[in-house]
Design a protein around this motif. Structure first.
Motif, PDB file in Angstrom:
ATOM      1  N   UNK A 325      37.328  -8.616   1.457  1.00 11.17           N
ATOM      2  CA  UNK A 325      37.616  -7.196   1.219  1.00 11.17           C
ATOM      3  C   UNK A 325      39.119  -6.917   1.293  1.00 11.17           C
ATOM      4  N   UNK A 326      39.781  -7.564   2.219  1.00  6.77           N
ATOM      5  CA  UNK A 326      41.211  -7.336   2.421  1.00  6.77           C
ATOM      6  C   UNK A 326      42.062  -7.876   1.274  1.00  6.77           C
ATOM      7  N   UNK A 327      41.594  -8.955   0.630  1.00  6.71           N
ATOM      8  CA  UNK A 327      42.483  -9.674  -0.278  1.00  6.71           C
ATOM      9  C   UNK A 327      41.953  -9.860  -1.702  1.00  6.71           C
ATOM     10  N   UNK A 328      40.766  -9.351  -2.009  1.00  7.06           N
ATOM     11  CA  UNK A 328      40.212  -9.519  -3.354  1.00  7.06           C
ATOM     12  C   UNK A 328      41.141  -8.947  -4.422  1.00  7.06           C
ATOM     13  N   UNK A 329      41.822  -7.853  -4.116  1.00  9.18           N
ATOM     14  CA  UNK A 329      42.696  -7.204  -5.104  1.00  9.18           C
ATOM     15  C   UNK A 329      43.879  -8.074  -5.490  1.00  9.18           C
ATOM     16  N   UNK A 349      52.749   0.258 -19.680  1.00  8.17           N
ATOM     17  CA  UNK A 349      53.357  -1.068 -19.807  1.00  8.17           C
ATOM     18  C   UNK A 349      53.369  -1.788 -18.462  1.00  8.17           C
ATOM     19  N   UNK A 350      52.181  -2.136 -18.015  1.00 12.99           N
ATOM     20  CA  UNK A 350      52.034  -2.817 -16.737  1.00 12.99           C
ATOM     21  C   UNK A 350      51.325  -4.143 -16.950  1.00 12.99           C
ATOM     22  N   UNK A 351      51.779  -5.153 -16.248  1.00 15.65           N
ATOM     23  CA  UNK A 351      51.118  -6.453 -16.305  1.00 15.65           C
ATOM     24  C   UNK A 351      50.125  -6.494 -15.153  1.00 15.65           C
ATOM     25  N   UNK A 352      48.875  -6.226 -15.464  1.00 20.34           N
ATOM     26  CA  UNK A 352      47.820  -6.145 -14.463  1.00 20.34           C
ATOM     27  C   UNK A 352      46.470  -6.255 -15.177  1.00 20.34           C
ATOM     28  N   UNK A 353      45.390  -6.140 -14.431  1.00 19.99           N
ATOM     29  CA  UNK A 353      44.067  -6.161 -15.051  1.00 19.99           C
ATOM     30  C   UNK A 353      43.951  -5.018 -16.065  1.00 19.99           C
ATOM     31  N   UNK A 354      43.455  -5.345 -17.268  1.00 23.69           N
ATOM     32  CA  UNK A 354      43.292  -4.283 -18.270  1.00 23.69           C
ATOM     33  C   UNK A 354      42.136  -3.362 -17.894  1.00 23.69           C
ATOM     34  N   UNK A 355      41.072  -3.928 -17.302  1.00 23.18           N
ATOM     35  CA  UNK A 355      39.938  -3.120 -16.874  1.00 23.18           C
ATOM     36  C   UNK A 355      38.818  -3.028 -17.884  1.00 23.18           C
ATOM     37  N   UNK A 363      34.109  -8.555 -13.263  1.00 21.50           N
ATOM     38  CA  UNK A 363      34.763  -8.426 -11.960  1.00 21.50           C
ATOM     39  C   UNK A 363      34.469  -7.065 -11.327  1.00 21.50           C
ATOM     40  N   UNK A 364      34.679  -6.002 -12.112  1.00 19.74           N
ATOM     41  CA  UNK A 364      34.457  -4.656 -11.592  1.00 19.74           C
ATOM     42  C   UNK A 364      33.008  -4.476 -11.145  1.00 19.74           C
ATOM     43  N   UNK A 365      32.087  -5.002 -11.933  1.00 20.60           N
ATOM     44  CA  UNK A 365      30.665  -4.894 -11.586  1.00 20.60           C
ATOM     45  C   UNK A 365      30.360  -5.655 -10.300  1.00 20.60           C
ATOM     46  N   UNK A 366      30.998  -6.803 -10.137  1.00 16.19           N
ATOM     47  CA  UNK A 366      30.735  -7.617  -8.948  1.00 16.19           C
ATOM     48  C   UNK A 366      31.262  -6.945  -7.680  1.00 16.19           C
ATOM     49  N   UNK A 367      32.438  -6.338  -7.768  1.00 15.96           N
ATOM     50  CA  UNK A 367      33.008  -5.674  -6.590  1.00 15.96           C
ATOM     51  C   UNK A 367      32.268  -4.369  -6.285  1.00 15.96           C
ATOM     52  N   UNK A 368      31.732  -3.730  -7.329  1.00 14.91           N
ATOM     53  CA  UNK A 368      30.876  -2.565  -7.103  1.00 14.91           C
ATOM     54  C   UNK A 368      29.629  -2.981  -6.336  1.00 14.91           C
ATOM     55  N   UNK A 371      31.018  -4.538  -2.674  1.00 13.40           N
ATOM     56  CA  UNK A 371      31.763  -3.665  -1.770  1.00 13.40           C
ATOM     57  C   UNK A 371      31.253  -2.224  -1.745  1.00 13.40           C
ATOM     58  N   UNK A 372      30.651  -1.790  -2.852  1.00 13.73           N
ATOM     59  CA  UNK A 372      30.190  -0.417  -2.941  1.00 13.73           C
ATOM     60  C   UNK A 372      31.118   0.447  -3.788  1.00 13.73           C
ATOM     61  N   UNK A 373      30.683   1.661  -4.038  1.00 13.54           N
ATOM     62  CA  UNK A 373      31.402   2.604  -4.887  1.00 13.54           C
ATOM     63  C   UNK A 373      32.795   2.911  -4.322  1.00 13.54           C
ATOM     64  N   UNK A 374      33.797   2.904  -5.206  1.00 13.52           N
ATOM     65  CA  UNK A 374      35.175   3.292  -4.871  1.00 13.52           C
ATOM     66  C   UNK A 374      35.838   2.383  -3.846  1.00 13.52           C
ATOM     67  N   UNK A 375      35.345   1.146  -3.699  1.00 14.38           N
ATOM     68  CA  UNK A 375      35.940   0.219  -2.737  1.00 14.38           C
ATOM     69  C   UNK A 375      36.738  -0.893  -3.414  1.00 14.38           C
ATOM     70  N   UNK A 376      36.820  -0.885  -4.736  1.00 14.62           N
ATOM     71  CA  UNK A 376      37.605  -1.867  -5.478  1.00 14.62           C
ATOM     72  C   UNK A 376      39.046  -1.382  -5.549  1.00 14.62           C
ATOM     73  N   UNK A 377      39.953  -2.076  -4.870  1.00 12.66           N
ATOM     74  CA  UNK A 377      41.349  -1.656  -4.814  1.00 12.66           C
ATOM     75  C   UNK A 377      42.213  -2.282  -5.909  1.00 12.66           C
TER      76      UNK A 377
END
Length: 461
Positions: A325-329, A349-355, A363-368, A371-377
């Protein structure tokens, strides 16, 4: 159609160039020895890391990595659009010097078949003896052995590989983590994740990390621009792991941490079977690579312990959930984190996950789920999926709509899952696991379906 021949040399090898087998082939002559007399393209650095650990790989394992490096040059520097009739299938011959030509020729046919499955191209590999000056490329390490790995684990810096490392370390194992990096973003994410693991597991991670940095400039291959589909990347990754395993010197498991949905990679629609469907960790390909290792006498076996569970289940079952939880992001899953760097809107113009690409959605589905709703940082360029209707004719909505259609087809005809799991490739090596593969496919799609509930994606005028 333009046929390419990659001739790999060790040093000068005067007058040793063969006549090209294909008339009109484009010949690229690549010297794998640099001006200092050492292996080129990042290979010497890789060997030096093993040497520093007190580990010495076998000559055959070095052959394998040289071959994998040559394949990477071809795969990343021969444009599919410019060199194939169908804008996909390339024809490539590779001539490679090896330590034991008789041994390698026994694997010639197997290599052609497995590379055809992996990349969709036609490959022919030809072997010859190394020149006398380079009969031995492995340096017998004179350093004190500083590590005694119990296994090897691929470590990409992604969420799956992070969980894989955490689970092994929590079990008391001491895996040698093997990474490959070329771009600075991948390097920084891997370094950050390794730093966190080293803090959490002091003594078990420090010094147990080997990194390959294999890459080529744009002029390496004659008369072609670059290619970004990178279908052959796992051959290099697996070969680096086999190199490390051979240096450990006993029967070693190479852990390939990959969730079952991505490993199977059933195409979301028929159009995705070729250009948009990777097979980097498909069970059929991994079985062929294991046969190659066995045939070469390299005592190592690829193993994916997560092949029957979804990414969300990997998160749920992680052996140190609070640490995850602390470091997945900090992990990186996106297929193209730099895709927005030239966007007209400077705020994007950011180099990061497109989403919104397939790996991001999984990934988003797995962390949902985990971790639960609104816990993906994790920062995503497309952060909110429900703030507006997404255009499915553009990248922002293309894969979302593809998932929704795949789910609709599966819900309409649930029994189609039994057939769908065979579409990407044969599962004949795993006949006793078909029910498990069917289950992970269905569970994986429904896991993403929970994320996409209420999301609207359609073609907008």
């Amino acid at each position: 159609m333009t046929h390419h021949t990659i001739y790999c040399r060790l040093g000068s090898e005067a007058n040793s160039l063969p006549l090209p087998i294909m008339a009109g082939t484009v010949l690229s002559d690549i010297n794998f020895i640099d001006i200092a007399g050492e292996l080129n393209f990042g290979l010497e650095m890789t060997l030096a890391q093993l040497d520093k650990m007190g580990l010495t790989p076998t000559e055959v394992a070095i052959d394998l990595v040289v071959l994998a490096t040559a394949l990477t040059a071809a795969d990343t520097r021969i444009s599919r659009a410019e060199n194939s009739q169908d804008r996909w299938t390339r024809e490539i011959d590779i001539f490679i010097p090896v330590s034991d030509t008789a041994l390698w020729r026994t694997q010639q046919q197997r290599l052609g078949h497995m590379l055809r499955f992996l990349t969709g191209d036609h490959w022919r590999i030809f072997f010859r003896e190394r020149p006398a000056a380079y009969r031995k490329l492995a340096r017998q390490s004179e350093h004190l052995k500083t590590t005694s790995p119990t296994s090897v684990c691929l470590f990409s810096g992604g969420l799956d590989s992070f969980i894989g490392a955490v689970d092994l370390l929590c079990e008391g194992q001491s895996p040698l983590l093997v990474s490959h990096r070329w771009d600075t973003l991948t390097a920084s994410r891997q370094n950050e994740c390794i730093a966190e693991l080293s803090t959490r597991f002091p003594g078990l991670v420090v010094g147990n990390h080997m990194t390959g940095r294999v890459g080529f400039d744009h002029e390496t291959v004659t008369s072609s621009t670059t290619e970004d589909t990178l279908r052959g990347r796992s051959f290099l990754f697996f070969s680096l792991a086999a190199l490390a395993a051979s240096a450990i010197g006993e029967d070693i498991t190479i852990h390939v941490p990959e969730n079952g949905l991505i490993s199977l990679n059933v195409p979301l629609d028929p159009s995705r079977l070729g250009a948009l469907s990777t097979r980097t960790t498909h069970p059929f390909y991994m079985s062929r690579f294991n046969e190659l290792l066995q045939g070469l006498g390299i005592k190592a076996t690829l193993h994916n312990r997560y092949r029957h569970i979804t990414k969300g289940q990997m998160v749920e079952q992680c052996k140190d959930m609070s640490f995850l939880r602390m470091h997945a992001s900090k992990t990186m899953s996106c297929s193209g984190p730099a895709k927005y760097r030239f966007h007209p809107d400077q705020t994007m113009r950011k180099i990061q996950h497109c989403g919104h690409c397939v790996p991001c959605l999984i990934r988003r589905a797995s962390l949902l789920r985990g971790f639960g709703q609104d816990e993906d940082e994790t920062p995503y360029t497309l952060q909110g999926l429900r703030t507006r209707v997404l255009d499915s004719s553009k990248p922002e909505g293309e894969h979302i709509r593809a998932f929704q259609l795949a789910l609709a087809r599966l819900n309409a005809v649930p029994e189609r899952a039994k057939r769908d799991i065979h579409v990407p490739g044969p599962l004949s090596d795993h006949s006793g696991e078909l029910a498990a593969y069917e289950r992970v496919y269905v569970d994986g799609l429904h896991e993403v379906g929970v994320l996409l509930a209420g999301v609207q994606a359609k073609a907008l005028a």
